[in-house]
Design an enzyme around this catalytic site. Structure first.
Site, PDB file in Angstrom:
ATOM      1  N   GLU A  23     -11.555   6.857   6.461  1.00 45.46           N
ATOM      2  CA  GLU A  23     -11.225   5.575   5.849  1.00 45.46           C
ATOM      3  C   GLU A  23     -11.630   5.616   4.369  1.00 45.46           C
ATOM      4  OE1 GLU A  23      -9.629   2.919   7.560  1.00 45.46           O
ATOM      5  OE2 GLU A  23      -9.363   4.670   8.811  1.00 45.46           O
ATOM      6  N   GLY A  70       0.833  -1.201   0.000  1.00 46.24           N
ATOM      7  CA  GLY A  70       0.000   0.000   0.000  1.00 46.24           C
ATOM      8  C   GLY A  70       0.862   1.243   0.000  1.00 46.24           C
ATOM      9  N   CYS A  71       0.408   2.247  -0.749  1.00 44.18           N
ATOM     10  CA  CYS A  71       1.144   3.510  -0.767  1.00 44.18           C
ATOM     11  C   CYS A  71       0.152   4.650  -0.983  1.00 44.18           C
ATOM     12  CB  CYS A  71       2.217   3.477  -1.859  1.00 44.18           C
ATOM     13  SG  CYS A  71       3.372   4.839  -1.675  1.00 44.18           S
ATOM     14  N   LYS A 112     -10.991  -0.228  17.061  1.00 48.13           N
ATOM     15  CA  LYS A 112      -9.939   0.246  17.963  1.00 48.13           C
ATOM     16  C   LYS A 112     -10.273  -0.121  19.410  1.00 48.13           C
ATOM     17  CE  LYS A 112      -8.764   4.071  14.888  1.00 48.13           C
ATOM     18  NZ  LYS A 112      -9.152   5.416  14.470  1.00 48.13           N
TER      19      LYS A 112
HETATM   20  N1  LIG Z   1      -5.387   7.731   7.019  1.00 47.03           N
HETATM   21  C1  LIG Z   1      -5.298   7.717   8.341  1.00 47.03           C
HETATM   22  O1  LIG Z   1      -5.410   8.754   9.004  1.00 47.03           O
HETATM   23  C2  LIG Z   1      -5.063   6.446   9.059  1.00 47.03           C
HETATM   24  C3  LIG Z   1      -5.095   5.224   8.406  1.00 47.03           C
HETATM   25  N2  LIG Z   1      -4.878   4.070   9.124  1.00 47.03           N
HETATM   26  C4  LIG Z   1      -4.917   2.793   8.448  1.00 47.03           C
HETATM   27  O2  LIG Z   1      -3.840   2.726   7.537  1.00 47.03           O
HETATM   28  C5  LIG Z   1      -4.202   1.894   6.431  1.00 47.03           C
HETATM   29  C6  LIG Z   1      -4.015   2.684   5.141  1.00 47.03           C
HETATM   30  O3  LIG Z   1      -4.809   3.842   5.186  1.00 47.03           O
HETATM   31  P1  LIG Z   1      -4.657   5.013   4.096  1.00 47.03           P
HETATM   32  O4  LIG Z   1      -3.236   5.201   3.747  1.00 47.03           O
HETATM   33  O5  LIG Z   1      -5.439   6.144   4.635  1.00 47.03           O
HETATM   34  O6  LIG Z   1      -5.446   4.353   2.863  1.00 47.03           O
HETATM   35  P2  LIG Z   1      -5.368   4.756   1.321  1.00 47.03           P
HETATM   36  O7  LIG Z   1      -6.666   4.302   0.725  1.00 47.03           O
HETATM   37  O8  LIG Z   1      -4.955   6.153   1.147  1.00 47.03           O
HETATM   38  O9  LIG Z   1      -4.179   3.820   0.778  1.00 47.03           O
HETATM   39  C7  LIG Z   1      -4.317   2.442   0.581  1.00 47.03           C
HETATM   40  C8  LIG Z   1      -3.257   1.965  -0.401  1.00 47.03           C
HETATM   41  O10 LIG Z   1      -3.367   0.546  -0.529  1.00 47.03           O
HETATM   42  C9  LIG Z   1      -3.289   0.212  -1.920  1.00 47.03           C
HETATM   43  N3  LIG Z   1      -3.968  -1.069  -2.132  1.00 47.03           N
HETATM   44  C10 LIG Z   1      -5.293  -1.325  -2.070  1.00 47.03           C
HETATM   45  N4  LIG Z   1      -5.523  -2.620  -2.298  1.00 47.03           N
HETATM   46  C11 LIG Z   1      -4.320  -3.176  -2.517  1.00 47.03           C
HETATM   47  C12 LIG Z   1      -3.887  -4.493  -2.817  1.00 47.03           C
HETATM   48  N5  LIG Z   1      -4.746  -5.481  -2.939  1.00 47.03           N
HETATM   49  N6  LIG Z   1      -2.558  -4.719  -2.960  1.00 47.03           N
HETATM   50  C13 LIG Z   1      -1.670  -3.717  -2.826  1.00 47.03           C
HETATM   51  N7  LIG Z   1      -2.017  -2.443  -2.539  1.00 47.03           N
HETATM   52  C14 LIG Z   1      -3.326  -2.195  -2.409  1.00 47.03           C
HETATM   53  C15 LIG Z   1      -3.921   1.365  -2.636  1.00 47.03           C
HETATM   54  O11 LIG Z   1      -3.504   1.399  -3.973  1.00 47.03           O
HETATM   55  C16 LIG Z   1      -3.370   2.539  -1.808  1.00 47.03           C
HETATM   56  O12 LIG Z   1      -2.081   2.843  -2.259  1.00 47.03           O
HETATM   57  C17 LIG Z   1      -5.655   1.454   6.691  1.00 47.03           C
HETATM   58  O13 LIG Z   1      -5.630   0.224   7.363  1.00 47.03           O
HETATM   59  C18 LIG Z   1      -6.168   2.539   7.630  1.00 47.03           C
HETATM   60  O14 LIG Z   1      -7.219   2.086   8.450  1.00 47.03           O
HETATM   61  C19 LIG Z   1      -4.595   4.077  10.462  1.00 47.03           C
HETATM   62  C20 LIG Z   1      -4.547   5.251  11.153  1.00 47.03           C
HETATM   63  C21 LIG Z   1      -4.810   6.518  10.510  1.00 47.03           C
HETATM   64  N1  LIG Z   2     -10.269   7.034   9.831  1.00 47.20           N
HETATM   65  C1  LIG Z   2      -9.540   7.022  11.049  1.00 47.20           C
HETATM   66  C2  LIG Z   2      -8.072   7.109  10.749  1.00 47.20           C
HETATM   67  C3  LIG Z   2      -7.245   6.698  11.885  1.00 47.20           C
HETATM   68  O1  LIG Z   2      -7.347   5.655  12.462  1.00 47.20           O
HETATM   69  C4  LIG Z   2      -9.954   8.210  11.919  1.00 47.20           C
HETATM   70  O2  LIG Z   2     -10.681   9.061  11.411  1.00 47.20           O
HETATM   71  O3  LIG Z   2      -9.593   8.229  13.090  1.00 47.20           O
END
Ligand SMILES: NC(=O)C1=CN([C@@H]2O[C@H](COP(=O)(O)OP(=O)(O)OC[C@H]3O[C@@H](n4cnc5c(N)ncnc54)[C@H](O)[C@@H]3O)[C@@H](O)[C@H]2O)C=CC1
Ligand SMILES: N[C@@H](CC=O)C(=O)O
Ligand code: NA
Length: 429
Positions: free
Chosen positions: A191, A14-15, A206
């Site tokens: 999310e 993921g990126c 959480k």
């Molecule tokens: N955005 C936030 O503030 C926070 C996010 N998280 C967690 O971090 C994780 C990522 O969140 P974000 O970066 O916000 O999501 P995002 O949607 O911005 O990024 C997800 C990435 O995963 C890639 N992806 C999706 N399916 C895939 C697959 N099958 N194989 C390889 N890559 C794949 C996508 O292309 C994208 O690059 C999630 O589990 C989220 O709950 C946790 C805390 C805070």
């Molecule tokens: N979607 C979540 C991201 C962090 O866990 C939030 O809004 O807190």
């Protein structure tokens, strides 16, 4: 000297919002990270779904074949994808093959922690997930390690940045729910499917993770009572303001007579309560422990860079373990306490009723509360005639008694409508 050490090879899955920031910090802090770990970190590959959307990632690192990347010669897998499949399978395979995992994925950990820990145990790998709960705030590690010698009785706070951002804006400016949610998504807090935030699923995941660690008991998302903020109206916010309160989405994990209760729901709290001043995407969590007393953790609970900070902290920890041959803590679920439903948990309600303004209404309503053994702490009549309303705040009572009371009151001929029902937290009855 570090240069001569074998690098720690990292696969990143993921990126997006978080992954981009992990990559940036890995690049910008490479020398410091190497010095802290005792070996350089080498990014071996980045698995994404759509490679053309990542012009900043060097082409030789990018792949759509996450499975092959995980199987390749890497030491650590950093997972910042989200969701259950295909991530669950990929991480089980990584852990089973001795590769340590750092994950930000609360949805996955709240459902499949037991299997993931078992796979880690089978090979001696590490499973770290600080970013999964309250973003940048160190909370998982303090509970798993610093407080492991204490007895935790309660963990309570704001663990979802998106809903806190929305509720703060509704309270401060009366902004609409929809436009505030769009802003939270634009800022990278929400999310991929923001209903996970607004319907309370993210906070429930959480809460399950926090309760599992705090009470040494397996708690999954399905064990958590959950209400989101979709039903919170401007009228609820206004009612809270009139009473010197504000509304927050709270996660509450507590010991209840030898059992555990875990719930997520909106609640009115006094505006003087420390949680009332937690605004925007910030999170804050209180931990109450026998010996430590009350602790408060506060900081940025969402957003790319804050979450990446937690991911990097975990990466340093698992990499250090690889260098030293040590290992972090595994699952601790020995206490196996039963999880009780919310019906049996003592809560307090704020109830606002539109009533017919005539003699005897108050006593009819009060008698329904008495019938259910629910004691009233305060009652106030507002308005006259067709605008009359009764605002009632109860003492603590079993949630099922409070619910039955509201159901019966709603059916009284003198009650025109139940305008607002909200639990009350954070104040003495
Ligand atoms: N955005 C936030 O503030 C926070 C996010 N998280 C967690 O971090 C994780 C990522 O969140 P974000 O970066 O916000 O999501 P995002 O949607 O911005 O990024 C997800 C990435 O995963 C890639 N992806 C999706 N399916 C895939 C697959 N099958 N194989 C390889 N890559 C794949 C996508 O292309 C994208 O690059 C999630 O589990 C989220 O709950 C946790 C805390 C805070
Ligand atoms: N979607 C979540 C991201 C962090 O866990 C939030 O809004 O807190
Ligand atoms: Na955290």
């Amino acid at each position: 000297m570090n240069e001569r050490r074998k690098p720690i090879r990292v696969a990143m899955l993921g990126c997006g919002t978080v992954g981009t920031q992990v990559m940036r910090i890995l690049h910008e802090q490479a020398d410091d990270l190497a010095a802290r770990i005792g070996a350089p970190v080498e990014l071996a590959g980045v698995a994404v779904r759509r490679p053309n959307r990542h012009p900043d990632v060097p082409a030789h690192l990018i792949t759509t074949d996450a499975e092959a990347l995980v199987r390749s010669d890497v030491d650590v897998v950093v997972e910042v994808v989200g969701g259950i499949e295909p991530v669950r399978g990929l991480l089980l395979s990584a852990l089973g093959n001795g590769k340590s995992v750092v994950s930000a994925n609360k949805a996955l950990l709240a459902e499949h922690a037991a299997d993931l820990f078992a796979a880690a145990e089978s090979s001696g790998a590490d499973l770290y997930f600080e970013a999964a709960v309250a973003g940048a705030i160190p909370l998982v590690r303090p509970l798993r390690e610093s407080l492991a010698g204490d007895r935790i009785n309660r963990v309570m706070g704001i663990v979802n940045g998106t809903t806190n951002f929305i509720l703060s804006a509704m309270d401060a400016t009366g902004a609409s729910y929809a436009e505030t949610l769009d802003e939270a998504s634009r800022l990278g807090y929400a999310e991929a499917d923001p209903t996970a935030d607004v319907d309370g699923y993210d906070a429930a995941s959480k809460a399950a993770i926090l309760a599992s660690i705090a009470f040494h008991t397996r708690v999954t998302a399905a064990d958590v009572y959950r209400e989101g903020i979709a039903a919170v109206t401007p009228a609820d916010i206004a009612a809270a303001k009139t009473l010197g309160r504000t509304i927050k989405l709270l996660a509450i994990c507590e010991r209840v007579n030898g059992s555990v209760a875990v719930r997520v729901h909106p609640a009115m709290i006094p505006r003087t309560h420390p949680l009332a001043s937690v605004g925007g995407a910030f999170n804050a969590v209180f931990v109450e422990a026998d010996a430590a007393g009350s602790l408060m953790f506060y900081g940025q609970g969402a957003g790319g860079a804050p979450t990446a900070s937690a991911v990097l902290g975990d990466l340093v920890a698992v990499a250090r373990n690889k260098v030293s041959g040590g290992r972090g803590p595994g699952e601790s679920s020995y206490a196996a306490l039963p999880v009780v439903p919310i019906a049996q948990v003592n809560t307090r309600y704020h109830v606002s009723l539109d009533v017919a303004d005539r003699a005897g209404v108050l006593s009819t309503v009060a008698s329904v509360f008495a019938e259910h053994d629910v004691s009233i702490a305060a009652v106030r009549q507002q308005g006259r005639g067709t605008d009359a309303s009764l605002v009632i705040v109860t003492h603590y009572a079993p949630d099922e008694a409070l619910r039955s009371t509201v159901d019966k009151v709603a059916g009284l001929p003198s009650v025109r409508a139940v305008a607002s029902v909200m639990r009350v937290e954070g104040e003495e009855p």
